[in-house]
Design a protein around this motif. Sequence first.
Motif, mmCIF file in Angstrom:
data_model
loop_
_atom_site.group_PDB
_atom_site.id
_atom_site.type_symbol
_atom_site.label_atom_id
_atom_site.label_comp_id
_atom_site.label_asym_id
_atom_site.label_seq_id
_atom_site.Cartn_x
_atom_site.Cartn_y
_atom_site.Cartn_z
ATOM 1 N N ARG A 5 106.007 -31.837 6.309
ATOM 2 C CA ARG A 5 106.563 -32.961 7.060
ATOM 3 C C ARG A 5 107.853 -32.633 7.824
ATOM 4 N NH1 ARG A 5 108.448 -38.953 4.822
ATOM 5 N NH2 ARG A 5 108.806 -39.848 6.882
ATOM 6 N N PRO A 6 108.860 -32.000 7.205
ATOM 7 C CA PRO A 6 110.089 -31.737 7.974
ATOM 8 C C PRO A 6 109.855 -30.919 9.236
ATOM 9 C CG PRO A 6 110.457 -31.376 5.633
ATOM 10 C CD PRO A 6 108.980 -31.546 5.817
ATOM 11 N N LEU A 7 108.963 -29.938 9.149
ATOM 12 C CA LEU A 7 108.680 -29.105 10.320
ATOM 13 C C LEU A 7 107.947 -29.895 11.399
ATOM 14 C CD1 LEU A 7 107.642 -25.859 8.432
ATOM 15 C CD2 LEU A 7 109.609 -26.074 9.964
ATOM 16 N N ILE A 8 106.995 -30.728 11.000
ATOM 17 C CA ILE A 8 106.261 -31.538 11.973
ATOM 18 C C ILE A 8 107.206 -32.534 12.645
ATOM 19 C CG2 ILE A 8 104.451 -33.272 12.250
ATOM 20 C CD1 ILE A 8 102.912 -31.862 10.023
ATOM 21 N N LEU A 27 107.580 -25.290 19.837
ATOM 22 C CA LEU A 27 106.469 -24.363 19.617
ATOM 23 C C LEU A 27 106.799 -23.383 18.493
ATOM 24 C CD1 LEU A 27 103.692 -23.358 20.524
ATOM 25 C CD2 LEU A 27 104.843 -21.873 22.176
ATOM 26 N N GLN A 28 108.022 -22.882 18.465
ATOM 27 C CA GLN A 28 108.436 -21.959 17.411
ATOM 28 C C GLN A 28 108.425 -22.641 16.042
ATOM 29 O OE1 GLN A 28 108.909 -18.642 17.688
ATOM 30 N NE2 GLN A 28 108.228 -18.953 19.809
ATOM 31 N N THR A 29 108.783 -23.922 16.019
ATOM 32 C CA THR A 29 108.762 -24.677 14.763
ATOM 33 C C THR A 29 107.340 -24.791 14.233
ATOM 34 O OG1 THR A 29 110.722 -25.959 15.414
ATOM 35 C CG2 THR A 29 109.318 -26.895 13.693
ATOM 36 N N LEU A 30 106.383 -25.041 15.133
ATOM 37 C CA LEU A 30 104.988 -25.160 14.697
ATOM 38 C C LEU A 30 104.397 -23.802 14.319
ATOM 39 C CD1 LEU A 30 103.632 -27.849 17.183
ATOM 40 C CD2 LEU A 30 104.285 -28.119 14.794
ATOM 41 N N LEU A 31 104.872 -22.739 14.944
ATOM 42 C CA LEU A 31 104.443 -21.400 14.525
ATOM 43 C C LEU A 31 104.923 -21.113 13.099
ATOM 44 C CD1 LEU A 31 105.121 -19.331 17.794
ATOM 45 C CD2 LEU A 31 102.895 -19.949 16.824
ATOM 46 N N LYS A 32 106.112 -21.585 12.792
ATOM 47 C CA LYS A 32 106.644 -21.437 11.435
ATOM 48 C C LYS A 32 105.827 -22.286 10.456
ATOM 49 C CE LYS A 32 110.915 -21.920 8.761
ATOM 50 N NZ LYS A 32 112.337 -22.361 8.792
ATOM 51 N N LEU A 33 105.386 -23.466 10.902
ATOM 52 C CA LEU A 33 104.574 -24.335 10.062
ATOM 53 C C LEU A 33 103.289 -23.640 9.642
ATOM 54 C CD1 LEU A 33 103.843 -27.187 8.898
ATOM 55 C CD2 LEU A 33 102.843 -27.687 11.137
ATOM 56 N N GLU A 34 102.678 -22.906 10.555
ATOM 57 C CA GLU A 34 101.415 -22.220 10.258
ATOM 58 C C GLU A 34 101.600 -21.170 9.160
ATOM 59 O OE1 GLU A 34 98.198 -19.462 10.270
ATOM 60 O OE2 GLU A 34 100.228 -18.945 10.970
ATOM 61 N N LYS A 35 102.806 -20.632 9.042
ATOM 62 C CA LYS A 35 103.063 -19.600 8.031
ATOM 63 C C LYS A 35 103.435 -20.200 6.675
ATOM 64 C CE LYS A 35 104.641 -16.245 11.483
ATOM 65 N NZ LYS A 35 105.797 -15.465 12.002
ATOM 66 N N THR A 36 104.255 -21.279 6.691
ATOM 67 C CA THR A 36 104.766 -21.833 5.434
ATOM 68 C C THR A 36 103.878 -22.922 4.851
ATOM 69 O OG1 THR A 36 106.136 -23.419 6.650
ATOM 70 C CG2 THR A 36 107.151 -21.302 6.073
ATOM 71 N N ALA A 37 103.236 -23.715 5.699
ATOM 72 C CA ALA A 37 102.377 -24.811 5.222
ATOM 73 C C ALA A 37 101.179 -24.934 6.150
ATOM 74 C CB ALA A 37 103.162 -26.118 5.168
ATOM 75 N N PRO A 38 100.237 -23.991 6.060
ATOM 76 C CA PRO A 38 99.110 -23.947 7.017
ATOM 77 C C PRO A 38 98.260 -25.209 7.023
ATOM 78 C CG PRO A 38 98.759 -22.423 5.179
ATOM 79 C CD PRO A 38 100.168 -22.882 5.094
ATOM 80 N N GLN A 39 98.142 -25.890 5.892
ATOM 81 C CA GLN A 39 97.354 -27.126 5.865
ATOM 82 C C GLN A 39 97.984 -28.199 6.761
ATOM 83 O OE1 GLN A 39 94.528 -28.162 4.451
ATOM 84 N NE2 GLN A 39 93.971 -26.273 3.400
#
Length: 381
Positions: free
Chosen positions: A216-219, A235-247
């Motif tokens: 949630r915080p990243l989204i 975009l960089q924040t969402l790239l980080k999301l894919e690594k830390t919380a892929p779901q």
Amino acid sequence: MEFDFTWVLLGFPIAFTLGWLASRLDLRQLRIENRQAPKAYFKGLNFLLNEQQDQAIDAFIEAVQNDPDTSELHFALGNLFRRRGEYERAVRVHEHLMSRGDLTQPERDRAQHALALDFLKAGLLDRAEAALRRLEGTPFEEEARLALLSIYERSRDWGNATEIAARLGSSSHGSFSARQAHYLCEQAGASVAAGDTTQALSALQQAIAMAPALARPLIDLAKLQNQLGRTQDALQTLLKLEKTAPQGLLLAAGLLANIAQAGGQEATALELLKASYANVPSIDLIEAIVKLEKDPATARQWYVKHLERQASLVAAGKWIAGEKLQDEQHHALVQRALDQATKPLMRYRCAACGFEATQHFWHCPGCQAWDSYPTRRIEEL
């Protein structure tokens, strides 16, 4: 006239006999009362075990009248009133207990806890809060804090909720960091509504540091960065999301597609979405991929790929929508029927209570549980 001691000698046996009779009468009365009180008490328990609450209440009232000093009877009676929804009567019973001067400290703490539960069940949150605050330093402290946390969450008092969660986290109740991160996200949303984006950004960064694996915080941060026109940062924040919380990327797939189109990063986003889909097939990822694919024919083939991996009425309906059918006259009718049938399948369902909603909730409006909604739609569960 001389005093006759004969009468004194006769009076001693008489006085002794009268005293002995009086003591026997007192003992008999005491035995009768002692027999009556337990009899009424056990009668009440029997009714309670048979789920006859009205009769149990009558029996306990009788027992309390026979033995008004027994605190256990008062607790049993007060709890029965609370279970029946007669909160005013429960409060009166427990307040009467609290007013007694002969009550021991453990019993007083227990009565205070019972009174707080009465107020909580009755929806008197301000009085419940005050009663629960008085339980600090008692054996009921942890239970009181959990109840206070529930009150502050229901009233959206995120500041006090954060304080209580921090206290619970320092005890034996495990980590409350994810919940505290949610509170920061709620506060960030309030700051955005008030126009204070600086405070919102700070709160979201704190939430990310507190619970790095929480999506949630990243989204929320990516949404805010996109609103501020900082598409590259988003975009960089969402790239980080894919690594830390892929779901969590399933929930942000549409946002990622919009950000990529605004910043001219379609290729990067498309690669990320395809890699994510290979691990977690989802109709949300398919929709984002279709949106970013430049060739319409290639885009529509993704629905077929999805159907090859899993039977999806939603994907079938979306594929048929773009097909040129021979019987165009009835195409619209078939499509409308499919759209109607797939609406319930596109909802999210709480894993704790089963509450369904068209949007994803971090905090279930039904059972108040956090993170109880899977990131996948009902059809994909």
